[in-house]
Design a protein around this motif. Structure first.
Motif, PDB file in Angstrom:
ATOM      1  N   LYS A  93       0.672  -1.187  -0.111  1.00 59.16           N
ATOM      2  CA  LYS A  93       0.069   0.514   0.121  1.00 59.16           C
ATOM      3  C   LYS A  93       0.804   1.489  -0.289  1.00 59.16           C
ATOM      4  CE  LYS A  93      -4.159  -2.061   1.938  1.00 59.16           C
ATOM      5  NZ  LYS A  93      -4.781  -1.756   3.506  1.00 59.16           N
ATOM      6  N   ARG A  94       1.709   1.050   1.167  1.00 56.09           N
ATOM      7  CA  ARG A  94       2.347   2.204   0.768  1.00 56.09           C
ATOM      8  C   ARG A  94       3.308   2.937  -0.206  1.00 56.09           C
ATOM      9  NH1 ARG A  94       4.828   0.517   5.605  1.00 56.09           N
ATOM     10  NH2 ARG A  94       6.420  -0.548   4.746  1.00 56.09           N
ATOM     11  N   ASN A  95       4.126   1.142  -1.618  1.00 56.37           N
ATOM     12  CA  ASN A  95       4.422   1.524  -2.674  1.00 56.37           C
ATOM     13  C   ASN A  95       3.641   1.722  -3.054  1.00 56.37           C
ATOM     14  OD1 ASN A  95       7.049   1.782  -1.622  1.00 56.37           O
ATOM     15  ND2 ASN A  95       6.795  -0.482  -1.293  1.00 56.37           N
ATOM     16  N   ILE A  96       2.024   2.439  -3.468  1.00 61.79           N
ATOM     17  CA  ILE A  96       1.181   2.515  -4.471  1.00 61.79           C
ATOM     18  C   ILE A  96       1.737   3.999  -5.381  1.00 61.79           C
ATOM     19  CG2 ILE A  96      -1.179   2.571  -5.416  1.00 61.79           C
ATOM     20  CD1 ILE A  96      -2.081   0.705  -3.060  1.00 61.79           C
ATOM     21  N   PRO A  97       1.447   3.920  -6.499  1.00 57.99           N
ATOM     22  CA  PRO A  97       1.940   5.428  -7.553  1.00 57.99           C
ATOM     23  C   PRO A  97       0.768   6.126  -7.176  1.00 57.99           C
ATOM     24  CG  PRO A  97       2.666   3.571  -8.873  1.00 57.99           C
ATOM     25  CD  PRO A  97       1.724   2.963  -7.564  1.00 57.99           C
ATOM     26  N   SER A 147       0.129   7.016  -4.487  1.00 58.91           N
ATOM     27  CA  SER A 147      -1.029   7.252  -2.530  1.00 58.91           C
ATOM     28  C   SER A 147      -0.249   8.175  -1.998  1.00 58.91           C
ATOM     29  CB  SER A 147      -0.980   5.601  -2.534  1.00 58.91           C
ATOM     30  OG  SER A 147       0.463   5.714  -2.159  1.00 58.91           O
ATOM     31  N   GLY A 148       1.215   8.880  -2.357  1.00 51.79           N
ATOM     32  CA  GLY A 148       1.622   9.322  -0.896  1.00 51.79           C
ATOM     33  C   GLY A 148       2.229   9.137  -0.395  1.00 51.79           C
ATOM     34  N   ASN A 149       2.306   7.864  -0.495  1.00 52.57           N
ATOM     35  CA  ASN A 149       3.058   7.183   0.937  1.00 52.57           C
ATOM     36  C   ASN A 149       4.468   6.167   0.528  1.00 52.57           C
ATOM     37  OD1 ASN A 149       1.022   7.741   3.274  1.00 52.57           O
ATOM     38  ND2 ASN A 149      -0.167   5.805   1.671  1.00 52.57           N
ATOM     39  N   GLU A 150       4.527   6.528  -0.794  1.00 55.75           N
ATOM     40  CA  GLU A 150       5.662   5.740  -1.927  1.00 55.75           C
ATOM     41  C   GLU A 150       6.774   5.815  -1.065  1.00 55.75           C
ATOM     42  OE1 GLU A 150       3.477   7.361  -5.220  1.00 55.75           O
ATOM     43  OE2 GLU A 150       3.236   8.198  -3.321  1.00 55.75           O
ATOM     44  N   THR A 151       7.789   4.176  -1.126  1.00 54.71           N
ATOM     45  CA  THR A 151       9.138   5.258  -0.401  1.00 54.71           C
ATOM     46  C   THR A 151       9.741   4.341  -1.199  1.00 54.71           C
ATOM     47  OG1 THR A 151       8.676   2.312   0.228  1.00 54.71           O
ATOM     48  CG2 THR A 151       8.354   3.997   2.256  1.00 54.71           C
ATOM     49  N   ASN A 152       9.568   4.440  -2.442  1.00 56.63           N
ATOM     50  CA  ASN A 152      11.190   3.419  -3.770  1.00 56.63           C
ATOM     51  C   ASN A 152      10.889   4.774  -4.526  1.00 56.63           C
ATOM     52  OD1 ASN A 152      11.945   1.680  -1.575  1.00 56.63           O
ATOM     53  ND2 ASN A 152       9.789   0.512  -3.234  1.00 56.63           N
ATOM     54  N   VAL A 153      10.499   6.424  -3.697  1.00 59.00           N
ATOM     55  CA  VAL A 153      10.799   6.931  -5.062  1.00 59.00           C
ATOM     56  C   VAL A 153      12.141   7.600  -5.488  1.00 59.00           C
ATOM     57  CG1 VAL A 153      10.426   9.082  -6.076  1.00 59.00           C
ATOM     58  CG2 VAL A 153       8.448   8.835  -4.307  1.00 59.00           C
ATOM     59  N   PRO A 154      12.116   7.550  -7.302  1.00 56.57           N
ATOM     60  CA  PRO A 154      13.473   7.668  -7.263  1.00 56.57           C
ATOM     61  C   PRO A 154      14.401   8.521  -7.006  1.00 56.57           C
ATOM     62  CG  PRO A 154      12.486   6.875  -9.212  1.00 56.57           C
ATOM     63  CD  PRO A 154      11.479   7.271  -8.076  1.00 56.57           C
ATOM     64  N   ALA A 155      15.673   8.705  -7.002  1.00 56.40           N
ATOM     65  CA  ALA A 155      15.746  10.444  -6.641  1.00 56.40           C
ATOM     66  C   ALA A 155      16.138  11.234  -7.932  1.00 56.40           C
ATOM     67  CB  ALA A 155      17.824  10.361  -6.006  1.00 56.40           C
ATOM     68  N   ARG A 156      15.933  12.295  -7.712  1.00 58.30           N
ATOM     69  CA  ARG A 156      16.440  13.443  -8.934  1.00 58.30           C
ATOM     70  C   ARG A 156      17.442  13.328  -9.504  1.00 58.30           C
ATOM     71  NH1 ARG A 156      13.042  18.763  -8.589  1.00 58.30           N
ATOM     72  NH2 ARG A 156      11.083  17.419  -8.625  1.00 58.30           N
TER      73      ARG A 156
END
Length: 261
Positions: free
Chosen positions: A194-198, A200-209
């Motif tokens: 649930k945390r990693n659903i695109p 959702s605002g809860n993503e934990t694996n967002v790639p660094a810019r």
């Protein structure tokens, strides 16, 4: 290096306690407008507290159940002090039994403050045979094992384990422990998904810019031990190039430099 002498089983139990108590601690800190603690913060506090507690309660051997008593005492001390209360203000009866010698004489002496707390609470130290405090109950547990069709084990080690830890043994042998473990694993997997659903605002694996490097050489003013240097920083294959625009505020990774004093 862990100076507190934690054995592995004690560490596993401690990590489970951290997860449970950290939420409670941070709720209290939030009410007092204090910054929340991280799990690492609490872990270090507990390491330090075990190192403090262990010698003061007579160096009990850090094996079950004494290791759990030491860990629980350290945890309660930390919890109480985070609430603004005194150290040693919460000691459970099973920990007192260990401190008072009801499970046998401790290897080291108790600190004066522990002795004074015991006296203030009217607790008496035990000097007799600790076996006298535990009635012979093997026949009772042997009967229960026969009723459940459980093996007593070679040299009755399973019988002894059951007599010492009846609730844990029944949970394990009945299969309840496995069911609860698998349910907990499934719950954690679901929460992670649930945390990693695109979106959702809860993503934990967002790639660094990605960090974009300047495409032209940059001019920097650098102070080294009181000496001022003008440094040309170039990127890629530029060497000794003249910058088209000075930009002293940038400090990217240096690929090639041309230095003039």
């Amino acid at each position: 290096m862990v100076k507190s002498g934690f054995p592995g089983g004690m560490m596993g139990s401690l990590m489970a306690d951290l997860e449970t108590n950290l939420v409670t601690i941070n709720k209290g800190r939030l009410k007092k407008s204090e910054l929340p603690l991280t799990q690492d913060d609490l872990l270090i506090r507990l390491f330090d507290e075990v190192a403090y507690v262990w010698p003061r309660v007579g160096y009990p051997p850090l094996v079950t159940p004494f290791s759990q008593y030491v860990k629980n005492l350290a945890l309660m001390n930390v919890m109480q002090m985070l609430k603004g209360k005194e150290r040693w203000s919460m000691i459970t009866d099973d920990i007192w039994d260990m401190i008072l010698g009801k499970a046998g004489r401790l290897p080291g002496p108790l600190t004066f403050e522990i002795i004074e707390i015991a006296k203030a609470e009217g607790r008496e130290f035990f000097e007799g045979d600790p076996q006298d405090n535990y009635p012979d109950a093997l026949d009772k547990y042997r009967k229960r094992m026969n009723e459940k069709h459980w093996e007593a084990g070679e040299d009755n080690e399973e019988l002894l384990e059951y007599a010492m830890h009846p609730a844990q043994c029944e949970t394990y042998r009945s299969g309840k422990a496995k069911v609860e473990f698998l349910a907990d694993v499934a719950k954690r997997k679901s929460e992670k998904e649930k945390r990693n659903i695109p979106g959702s605002g809860n993503e934990t694996n967002v790639p660094a810019r990605a960090f974009a490097l300047p495409t032209t050489p940059q001019l920097l003013n650098v102070d080294v031990n009181g000496q001022s240097y003008r440094v040309t920083v170039a990127f890629g294959d530029f060497v000794n190039a003249v910058p088209s625009q000075a930009s002293p505020s940038q400090s990217p990774n240096i690929a090639n430099t041309a230095i003039s004093k």
